[in-house]
Design a protein around this motif. Structure first.
Motif, PDB file in Angstrom:
ATOM      1  N   SER A   1      -0.844   0.880   0.244  1.00 12.13           N
ATOM      2  CA  SER A   1      -0.739   1.544   1.523  1.00 12.13           C
ATOM      3  C   SER A   1       0.484   2.448   1.526  1.00 12.13           C
ATOM      4  O   SER A   1       1.420   2.285   0.752  1.00 12.13           O
ATOM      5  CB  SER A   1      -0.687   0.512   2.641  1.00 12.13           C
ATOM      6  OG  SER A   1       0.599  -0.007   2.808  1.00 12.13           O
ATOM      7  N   ASP A   2       0.473   3.378   2.495  1.00 10.99           N
ATOM      8  CA  ASP A   2       1.567   4.340   2.599  1.00 10.99           C
ATOM      9  C   ASP A   2       2.884   3.668   2.950  1.00 10.99           C
ATOM     10  O   ASP A   2       3.934   4.016   2.422  1.00 10.99           O
ATOM     11  CB  ASP A   2       1.253   5.409   3.661  1.00 10.99           C
ATOM     12  CG  ASP A   2       0.242   6.428   3.158  1.00 10.99           C
ATOM     13  OD1 ASP A   2       0.086   6.518   1.912  1.00 10.99           O
ATOM     14  OD2 ASP A   2      -0.345   7.133   3.995  1.00 10.99           O
ATOM     15  N   SER A   3       2.848   2.696   3.857  1.00 11.36           N
ATOM     16  CA  SER A   3       4.095   2.043   4.265  1.00 11.36           C
ATOM     17  C   SER A   3       4.681   1.242   3.098  1.00 11.36           C
ATOM     18  O   SER A   3       5.892   1.147   2.942  1.00 11.36           O
ATOM     19  CB  SER A   3       3.873   1.166   5.494  1.00 11.36           C
ATOM     20  OG  SER A   3       2.982   0.114   5.199  1.00 11.36           O
ATOM     21  N   GLY A   4       3.835   0.656   2.248  1.00 10.27           N
ATOM     22  CA  GLY A   4       4.310  -0.081   1.072  1.00 10.27           C
ATOM     23  C   GLY A   4       4.991   0.844   0.081  1.00 10.27           C
ATOM     24  O   GLY A   4       6.036   0.518  -0.489  1.00 10.27           O
ATOM     25  N   ARG A   5       4.381   2.018  -0.103  1.00 13.45           N
ATOM     26  CA  ARG A   5       4.955   3.021  -1.010  1.00 13.45           C
ATOM     27  C   ARG A   5       6.294   3.533  -0.471  1.00 13.45           C
ATOM     28  O   ARG A   5       7.243   3.709  -1.222  1.00 13.45           O
ATOM     29  CB  ARG A   5       3.959   4.171  -1.189  1.00 13.45           C
ATOM     30  CG  ARG A   5       3.734   4.504  -2.619  1.00 13.45           C
ATOM     31  CD  ARG A   5       2.753   5.624  -2.931  1.00 13.45           C
ATOM     32  NE  ARG A   5       2.637   6.663  -1.925  1.00 13.45           N
ATOM     33  CZ  ARG A   5       1.522   6.951  -1.258  1.00 13.45           C
ATOM     34  NH1 ARG A   5       0.421   6.290  -1.506  1.00 13.45           N
ATOM     35  NH2 ARG A   5       1.492   7.895  -0.355  1.00 13.45           N
ATOM     36  N   ILE A   6       6.355   3.741   0.825  1.00 20.38           N
ATOM     37  CA  ILE A   6       7.585   4.220   1.460  1.00 20.38           C
ATOM     38  C   ILE A   6       8.689   3.172   1.316  1.00 20.38           C
ATOM     39  O   ILE A   6       9.821   3.499   0.962  1.00 20.38           O
ATOM     40  CB  ILE A   6       7.341   4.575   2.944  1.00 20.38           C
ATOM     41  CG1 ILE A   6       6.453   5.817   3.046  1.00 20.38           C
ATOM     42  CG2 ILE A   6       8.663   4.798   3.675  1.00 20.38           C
ATOM     43  CD1 ILE A   6       5.985   6.133   4.452  1.00 20.38           C
ATOM     44  N   LEU A   7       8.340   1.902   1.567  1.00 20.44           N
ATOM     45  CA  LEU A   7       9.325   0.832   1.428  1.00 20.44           C
ATOM     46  C   LEU A   7       9.832   0.730  -0.011  1.00 20.44           C
ATOM     47  O   LEU A   7      11.022   0.540  -0.257  1.00 20.44           O
ATOM     48  CB  LEU A   7       8.742  -0.505   1.890  1.00 20.44           C
ATOM     49  CG  LEU A   7       8.602  -0.693   3.399  1.00 20.44           C
ATOM     50  CD1 LEU A   7       7.881  -1.996   3.718  1.00 20.44           C
ATOM     51  CD2 LEU A   7       9.985  -0.684   4.047  1.00 20.44           C
ATOM     52  N   LYS A   8       8.896   0.847  -0.985  1.00 16.01           N
ATOM     53  CA  LYS A   8       9.271   0.771  -2.393  1.00 16.01           C
ATOM     54  C   LYS A   8      10.170   1.948  -2.766  1.00 16.01           C
ATOM     55  O   LYS A   8      11.189   1.781  -3.450  1.00 16.01           O
ATOM     56  CB  LYS A   8       8.026   0.744  -3.278  1.00 16.01           C
ATOM     57  CG  LYS A   8       8.349   0.562  -4.734  1.00 16.01           C
ATOM     58  CD  LYS A   8       7.117   0.453  -5.591  1.00 16.01           C
ATOM     59  CE  LYS A   8       7.579   0.253  -7.030  1.00 16.01           C
ATOM     60  NZ  LYS A   8       6.529   0.229  -7.962  1.00 16.01           N
ATOM     61  N   THR A   9       9.831   3.143  -2.307  1.00 11.91           N
ATOM     62  CA  THR A   9      10.638   4.332  -2.588  1.00 11.91           C
ATOM     63  C   THR A   9      12.024   4.197  -1.964  1.00 11.91           C
ATOM     64  O   THR A   9      13.035   4.521  -2.584  1.00 11.91           O
ATOM     65  CB  THR A   9       9.933   5.607  -2.059  1.00 11.91           C
ATOM     66  OG1 THR A   9       8.643   5.704  -2.655  1.00 11.91           O
ATOM     67  CG2 THR A   9      10.738   6.854  -2.377  1.00 11.91           C
ATOM     68  N   ARG A  10      12.053   3.675  -0.733  1.00 13.17           N
ATOM     69  CA  ARG A  10      13.324   3.463  -0.048  1.00 13.17           C
ATOM     70  C   ARG A  10      14.173   2.447  -0.811  1.00 13.17           C
ATOM     71  O   ARG A  10      15.371   2.634  -1.009  1.00 13.17           O
ATOM     72  CB  ARG A  10      13.073   2.990   1.378  1.00 13.17           C
ATOM     73  CG  ARG A  10      14.326   2.806   2.167  1.00 13.17           C
ATOM     74  CD  ARG A  10      14.001   2.485   3.622  1.00 13.17           C
ATOM     75  NE  ARG A  10      15.220   2.182   4.323  1.00 13.17           N
ATOM     76  CZ  ARG A  10      15.397   1.135   5.089  1.00 13.17           C
ATOM     77  NH1 ARG A  10      14.389   0.289   5.291  1.00 13.17           N
ATOM     78  NH2 ARG A  10      16.531   0.925   5.683  1.00 13.17           N
ATOM     79  N   PHE A  11      13.543   1.362  -1.269  1.00 13.05           N
ATOM     80  CA  PHE A  11      14.251   0.342  -2.032  1.00 13.05           C
ATOM     81  C   PHE A  11      14.818   0.935  -3.321  1.00 13.05           C
ATOM     82  O   PHE A  11      15.982   0.700  -3.669  1.00 13.05           O
ATOM     83  CB  PHE A  11      13.299  -0.825  -2.344  1.00 13.05           C
ATOM     84  CG  PHE A  11      13.917  -1.865  -3.227  1.00 13.05           C
ATOM     85  CD1 PHE A  11      14.798  -2.815  -2.709  1.00 13.05           C
ATOM     86  CD2 PHE A  11      13.626  -1.905  -4.586  1.00 13.05           C
ATOM     87  CE1 PHE A  11      15.378  -3.772  -3.534  1.00 13.05           C
ATOM     88  CE2 PHE A  11      14.202  -2.855  -5.414  1.00 13.05           C
ATOM     89  CZ  PHE A  11      15.070  -3.790  -4.892  1.00 13.05           C
ATOM     90  N   ASN A  12      13.988   1.719  -4.039  1.00 10.10           N
ATOM     91  CA  ASN A  12      14.432   2.345  -5.293  1.00 10.10           C
ATOM     92  C   ASN A  12      15.574   3.334  -5.053  1.00 10.10           C
ATOM     93  O   ASN A  12      16.530   3.395  -5.832  1.00 10.10           O
ATOM     94  CB  ASN A  12      13.268   3.047  -6.000  1.00 10.10           C
ATOM     95  CG  ASN A  12      12.275   2.065  -6.589  1.00 10.10           C
ATOM     96  OD1 ASN A  12      12.592   0.889  -6.792  1.00 10.10           O
ATOM     97  ND2 ASN A  12      11.065   2.540  -6.847  1.00 10.10           N
TER      98      ASN A  12
END
Length: 190
Positions: A1-12
């Motif tokens: 999902s988009d929110s999962g990708r955003i969270l992962k990108t934010r974490f990275n």
């Protein structure tokens, strides 16, 4: 999902940021420790030189010649003689070498270059030299390296920039070695 990708990108991004900050802090700590060590070494060396009588304080001595920049915003340099130097304040008291002037200047170290002779001049070197019969420094190019005449002071032969006659010929001029300096830091060479 988009929110999962955003969270992962934010974490990275946060992890990348933290790594960069850690590297910068490490670099700062290393540089800081080296600077502190250099300061200690300088203090030790200064104490050693003072103990052996070999320490010379920075700054010129009375009657030494100096090139001075009368105003910090100007690129004009004139010949002066040191009257005194206040090492605590980093200020010089100097007299204009122009025989028709009685001017005295009180200037910071940044606007004073003590003339101690220029070593190893070669043909083609760009220097600042006192124009003959003046007390003003102008940019010049070395034509002939320094030489000494019988019983005379050493001199260097130069061509001053923008010094051609009405026929476009630039004549070589002899300048006393004690009246030249390397171009001041920050000066753009023409």
């Amino acid at each position: 999902s988009d929110s999962g990708r955003i969270l992962k990108t934010r974490f990275n991004a946060r992890q990348y940021h933290d790594e960069k900050v850690a590297v910068a802090e490490q670099a700062y700590a290393t540089v800081d420790s080296v600077v502190k060590k250099l300061d200690q070494d300088l203090a030790t060396f200064e104490a050693l030189l003072k103990a052996t009588g070999e320490f010379e304080a920075a700054g010129g001595k009375p009657n030494d010649l100096a090139a001075i920049q009368v105003t910090s915003s100007s690129n004009e340099w004139i010949l002066a003689k040191i009257i005194s130097f206040d090492s605590e304040a980093g200020m010089y008291n100097l007299s204009d070498e122009d025989v028709e002037s009685n001017k005295v200047f009180y200037l910071p170290e940044s606007q004073v270059i003590v003339l101690e002779g220029v070593e190893r001049l070669s043909r083609g070197d760009v220097i600042y030299a006192v124009y003959p019969d003046t007390t003003s420094f102008y940019q010049a190019t070395v034509v002939q390296p320094p030489r000494k005449t019988q019983g005379g002071s050493p001199f260097v032969t130069v061509n001053f920039i923008d010094d051609s006659d009405e026929h476009g010929v630039t004549h070589e001029k002899a300048v006393l070695l004690k009246h030249i300096m390397r171009p001041p830091i920050g000066v753009v060479i023409s």
